[in-house]
Design an enzyme around this catalytic site. Structure first.
Site, mmCIF file in Angstrom:
data_model
loop_
_atom_site.group_PDB
_atom_site.id
_atom_site.type_symbol
_atom_site.label_atom_id
_atom_site.label_comp_id
_atom_site.label_asym_id
_atom_site.label_seq_id
_atom_site.Cartn_x
_atom_site.Cartn_y
_atom_site.Cartn_z
ATOM 1 N N GLU A 132 1.056 -5.671 33.851
ATOM 2 C CA GLU A 132 -0.155 -5.685 34.670
ATOM 3 C C GLU A 132 -1.404 -6.004 33.873
ATOM 4 O O GLU A 132 -2.193 -6.880 34.237
ATOM 5 C CB GLU A 132 -0.343 -4.327 35.351
ATOM 6 C CG GLU A 132 0.461 -4.117 36.593
ATOM 7 C CD GLU A 132 -0.027 -2.905 37.344
ATOM 8 O OE1 GLU A 132 -0.844 -3.066 38.268
ATOM 9 O OE2 GLU A 132 0.396 -1.779 36.999
ATOM 10 N N SER A 187 0.057 -0.612 43.360
ATOM 11 C CA SER A 187 0.441 -1.823 42.630
ATOM 12 C C SER A 187 1.285 -1.489 41.400
ATOM 13 O O SER A 187 2.342 -2.087 41.174
ATOM 14 C CB SER A 187 -0.807 -2.606 42.210
ATOM 15 O OG SER A 187 -1.522 -3.058 43.336
ATOM 16 N N GLY A 241 -4.791 -0.958 47.215
ATOM 17 C CA GLY A 241 -6.184 -0.548 47.309
ATOM 18 C C GLY A 241 -6.366 0.838 47.893
ATOM 19 O O GLY A 241 -7.484 1.251 48.197
ATOM 20 N N SER A 242 -5.272 1.583 48.053
ATOM 21 C CA SER A 242 -5.360 2.930 48.629
ATOM 22 C C SER A 242 -5.832 3.965 47.613
ATOM 23 O O SER A 242 -6.231 5.065 47.982
ATOM 24 C CB SER A 242 -3.994 3.354 49.183
ATOM 25 O OG SER A 242 -3.043 3.433 48.131
ATOM 26 N N ASP A 278 -0.871 5.334 36.213
ATOM 27 C CA ASP A 278 -0.044 5.027 37.386
ATOM 28 C C ASP A 278 1.388 4.682 37.007
ATOM 29 O O ASP A 278 2.348 5.117 37.655
ATOM 30 C CB ASP A 278 -0.647 3.871 38.179
ATOM 31 C CG ASP A 278 -2.012 4.195 38.736
ATOM 32 O OD1 ASP A 278 -2.384 5.381 38.725
ATOM 33 O OD2 ASP A 278 -2.708 3.261 39.168
#
Length: 343
Positions: free
Chosen positions: A148, A116, A110-111, A160
């Site tokens: 994911e 993730s 959550g940064s 990401d």
């Protein structure tokens, strides 16, 4: 005893965030400029012969144990770890494996730094090392994305996984059919150093889920409000302009683009920012920062601020009044790596 280790770098999304999310990138094409930093997701894998699977997320104090079977049911506990294992077994037609797998990351989930997805890449890299799987950077990134977004149903974009696999400064293009082109940028070292020195990373202390924000951005295409779709197109064009400014070392232009792009991003979802984030951001601007943006989808996580290097210490001191924390970093050029040791 054989031990496999791997790590993959987290990233800063410099421009274009959100344009890598379907259906926007499928219909209009997306553009992202990002850079990896020396904060990582780590994985250690120890092969076993006891017919057991042990999974651990050390930083989250989560664990899972099972007999060696060919499918681990995702149930909210270490689903990323299970998702990687399930795809490895399925895609390569393997018998159930026995191992201990332990992970942790330098930044919390959550940064907004892609933690993730980077963790999925790191775990995949460990299996590639152990099983000698024929997967390159594009293969690992695409597989991580599918695990994911498709297998586990987690909302998000594509940048990401590719930034973690490739590393460095990259201009990425996203198209339909999950087609991605990663263009590594040859940026002069003096420009990288100046950008690093001019950047402040401040973790707001709010760990957020990106799903709500991404859902809002997805609805932009069917929204009666044309401002949302227009904002997405502006974010895409700003990424192209940002690339040119960065390659030329035009920092004035770069900081202006960041400010404009952040305002556009706020128009894609009502959850991008909140009063607390705005207070931190406005305080930084009052202290001399040129511009900034919330990293990742928004709503919390890390605030990235640009400032004159000679004013950096003063701004950082001012930010200490808030409940978050400063994050030191350096840019890094290397993507996911793995190695084996015997002890």
């Amino acid at each position: 005893m054989e031990i496999i280790r791997s790590k993959a770098p987290l990233r800063l999304g410099l421009a274009g965030g959100g344009t890598d999310v379907s259906p926007f990138c499928d219909l209009h094409g997306g553009c992202i400029l990002n850079a990896t930093i020396d904060l990582f997701s780590y994985c250690t894998l120890i092969p076993q012969s006891n017919g057991k699977i042990h999974l651990y997320a050390l930083d989250r104090e989560e664990s899972f144990e099972s007999d060696s079977i060919d499918y681990l049911r995702p149930d909210g506990n270490l689903d990323l770890h299970k998702g990687v294992y399930n795809r490895i077994i399925r895609d390569f037609n393997l018998k159930p494996l026995s191992f201990v797998l332990k992970t942790y990351a330098d930044a919390p989930a959550g940064s907004g730094l892609g933690t993730s997805s980077t963790m999925v890449v790191a775990i995949l890299q460990a299996f590639v090392e152990w099983l000698k799987l024929p997967l390159g950077e594009y293969d690992i990134a695409r597989l991580a994305f599918e695990i994911e977004r498709e297998d586990l149903g987690l909302a998000g974009g594509k940048q990401d996984q590719y930034s973690a696999a490739f590393g460095g400064f990259n201009f990425m293009e996203f198209f339909g059919e999950k087609n991605v082109i990663v263009n590594p940028l040859r940026i002069k070292e003096r420009i990288i150093q100046e950008l690093e020195w001019s950047t402040i990373l401040y973790y707001t202390g709010i760990s957020r889920s990106s799903a709500k924000i991404i859902e809002d951005q997805t609805k932009s295409l069917s929204s009666d409000n044309p401002l949302r779709l227009e904002a997405m197109h502006k974010i895409k064009q700003d990424a192209i302009k940002y690339k040119e400014a960065l390659l030329k070392g035009d920092f004035k232009k770069l900081f202006e683009i960041t400010k404009e792009a952040y305002e556009a991003k706020k128009n894609t979802s009502s959850s991008i920012t909140n009063d607390y984030i705005d207070e931190i951001y406005n305080t930084a601007l009052e202290e001399g920062c040129y511009s900034g943006k919330i990293s990742g989808a928004g709503g919390g996580g890390v605030l990235m601020l640009f400032v004159d290097p000679m004013e950096k210490v003063a701004v950082e001191k001012k930010l200490l009044q808030f409940k978050g924390q400063l994050m030191k970093f350096h840019f890094t050029t290397q993507g996911a790596i793995s190695w084996t040791i015997n002890i």
